[in-house]
Design an enzyme around this catalytic site. Sequence first.
Site, short mmCIF file in Angstrom:
data_model
loop_
_atom_site.label_atom_id
_atom_site.label_comp_id
_atom_site.label_asym_id
_atom_site.label_seq_id
_atom_site.Cartn_x
_atom_site.Cartn_y
_atom_site.Cartn_z
N ARG A 30 -89.98 26.29 25.87
CA ARG A 30 -90.29 25.44 24.86
C ARG A 30 -89.96 23.82 25.55
NH1 ARG A 30 -90.00 26.34 19.57
NH2 ARG A 30 -91.56 27.57 19.33
N LYS A 55 -95.71 24.83 8.12
CA LYS A 55 -95.74 23.71 8.72
C LYS A 55 -97.08 23.49 9.17
CE LYS A 55 -91.33 22.62 8.68
NZ LYS A 55 -90.77 21.25 7.91
N ASP A 91 -90.35 35.26 19.95
CA ASP A 91 -89.47 34.30 20.44
C ASP A 91 -90.34 33.63 21.36
OD1 ASP A 91 -86.77 33.31 19.63
OD2 ASP A 91 -86.55 33.87 21.78
N TYR A 99 -92.84 30.15 8.54
CA TYR A 99 -92.14 28.90 8.89
C TYR A 99 -93.48 28.18 9.65
CZ TYR A 99 -89.26 25.26 10.92
OH TYR A 99 -88.74 24.02 11.11
N1 LIG Z 1 -83.25 21.00 13.35
C1 LIG Z 1 -84.07 21.20 14.25
O1 LIG Z 1 -83.92 21.57 15.29
C2 LIG Z 1 -85.40 21.18 13.49
C3 LIG Z 1 -86.54 21.32 14.39
C4 LIG Z 1 -87.76 21.26 14.05
C5 LIG Z 1 -88.36 20.90 12.71
N2 LIG Z 1 -87.16 20.57 12.06
C6 LIG Z 1 -87.49 20.19 10.42
O2 LIG Z 1 -86.42 19.21 10.17
C7 LIG Z 1 -86.34 19.33 8.65
C8 LIG Z 1 -84.88 19.39 8.57
O3 LIG Z 1 -83.92 20.60 9.26
P1 LIG Z 1 -82.81 20.61 9.30
O4 LIG Z 1 -82.26 21.15 10.79
O5 LIG Z 1 -81.85 19.57 8.86
O6 LIG Z 1 -82.49 22.01 8.50
P2 LIG Z 1 -81.74 22.17 7.20
O7 LIG Z 1 -81.81 23.53 6.77
O8 LIG Z 1 -80.12 21.77 7.36
O9 LIG Z 1 -82.10 21.11 6.11
C9 LIG Z 1 -83.29 21.47 5.16
C10 LIG Z 1 -82.79 20.96 3.87
O10 LIG Z 1 -84.00 21.24 2.87
C11 LIG Z 1 -83.44 21.88 1.75
N3 LIG Z 1 -84.46 22.65 0.91
C12 LIG Z 1 -85.01 23.78 1.31
N4 LIG Z 1 -86.01 24.07 0.73
C13 LIG Z 1 -85.89 23.19 -0.34
C14 LIG Z 1 -86.87 23.05 -1.37
N5 LIG Z 1 -87.60 24.02 -1.84
N6 LIG Z 1 -86.70 22.07 -2.25
C15 LIG Z 1 -85.70 20.97 -1.77
N7 LIG Z 1 -84.69 21.06 -0.88
C16 LIG Z 1 -84.99 22.23 -0.01
C17 LIG Z 1 -82.18 22.65 2.13
O11 LIG Z 1 -81.40 22.76 1.14
C18 LIG Z 1 -81.73 21.74 3.34
O12 LIG Z 1 -80.67 20.91 2.61
C19 LIG Z 1 -86.68 20.75 8.36
O13 LIG Z 1 -88.28 20.40 7.71
C20 LIG Z 1 -87.26 21.37 9.51
O14 LIG Z 1 -88.29 22.33 9.61
C21 LIG Z 1 -85.68 20.58 12.37
#
Ligand SMILES: NC(=O)c1ccc[n+]([C@@H]2O[C@H](COP(=O)([O-])OP(=O)(O)OC[C@H]3O[C@@H](n4cnc5c(N)ncnc54)[C@H](O)[C@@H]3O)[C@@H](O)[C@H]2O)c1
Length: 312
Positions: free
Chosen positions: A277, A149, A273, A145
Amino acid sequence: MTKRVLVTGGAGFLGSHLCDRLIAAGNDVLCVDNYFTGSKDNIRHLLGHPKFELMRHDVTFPLYVEVDEIYNLACPASPIHYQYDPVQTTKTSVHGAINMLGLAKRTKAKILQASTSEVYGDPEVHPQPESYWGKVNPIGIRSCYDEGKRCAETLFFDYWRQHRLKIKVVRIFNTYGPRMNPHDGRVVSNFIVQALQGQDITIYGDGSQTRSFCYVDDLLEAMMRTMATSDDFTGPVNIGNPVEFTIAELAKLVLEMVGSKSKLIFNPLPQDDPKQRKPDITLAKDVLKWEPTIKLRDGLEKTIAYFKKITG
Ligand SMILES: NC(=O)c1ccc[n+]([C@@H]2O[C@H](COP(=O)([O-])OP(=O)(O)OC[C@H]3O[C@@H](n4cnc5c(N)ncnc54)[C@H](O)[C@@H]3O)[C@@H](O)[C@H]2O)c1
């Protein structure tokens, strides 16, 4: 003219709220998702809306559509899910970025990457400003991850330097709210579900490690403001809530708000972990004229109500 906006990962937690907001702002939205961690339930209310289109597609494969803006959110975000198939996680970040950047290049679309505070790894600098390069283990169980990223950020900046793409990179810190997956092991959803079901609350470590929690509405406001910045602003920009809580404080607040008698139990910390943060949001305040407004207690209230509904 109405903008055509692509949201990858649009059926996920953040993506589905983003689709709601983009439609409310009058855009045509194309939501792309492979439903790995997202769900049609998150966007069911939008099906049939004249400005909403849904496509099952995996971003590791090229996509040919005509769009004006791209929000690239596709990627599992919780350790349970991104460690389930780590090779696919890296592919989603890296091949997904290449495919979406290729699409942005062809269509001349503006493209925003949902990056993460995980690019800072287990940081030696607190709070973390965007200029900090991070301390990331390249071969650990979180690396698929974190490094995925980080590589996606590299690709964004190389497409910007090499092909003059209009890019935006936001580094998202812990965000919570309704539509989080109840089984993804993230701390807020974990605690709420355990408290609601009267199970023991599992704390990893001694509970003194701190986190900052941003409510989804605050986060998306910042994300959309970033997309609307002038072309000379690329980021990366931290978005998150700088108010710190210890994990033990969060657990006690959830117990109190749910009115639960669950016990706190302490398990060993997982590998890599981070102990602390916290975002430095000086840049976001300055450029986006933004800072979080929703207090943890208010955000938790809405999130607890959602989990009550879906688990009840
Ligand atoms: N929620 C947080 O605290 C947080 C923090 C840092 C970064 N992010 C980033 O924000 C974005 C959304 O996160 P989230 O919390 O909504 O997570 P989430 O898991 O709910 O959403 C991710 C979505 O991407 C889809 N997905 C995964 N792999 C895929 C692929 N190969 N093709 C198409 N779709 C795919 C999943 O089905 C899901 O709907 C992510 O990129 C995550 O890394 C979120």
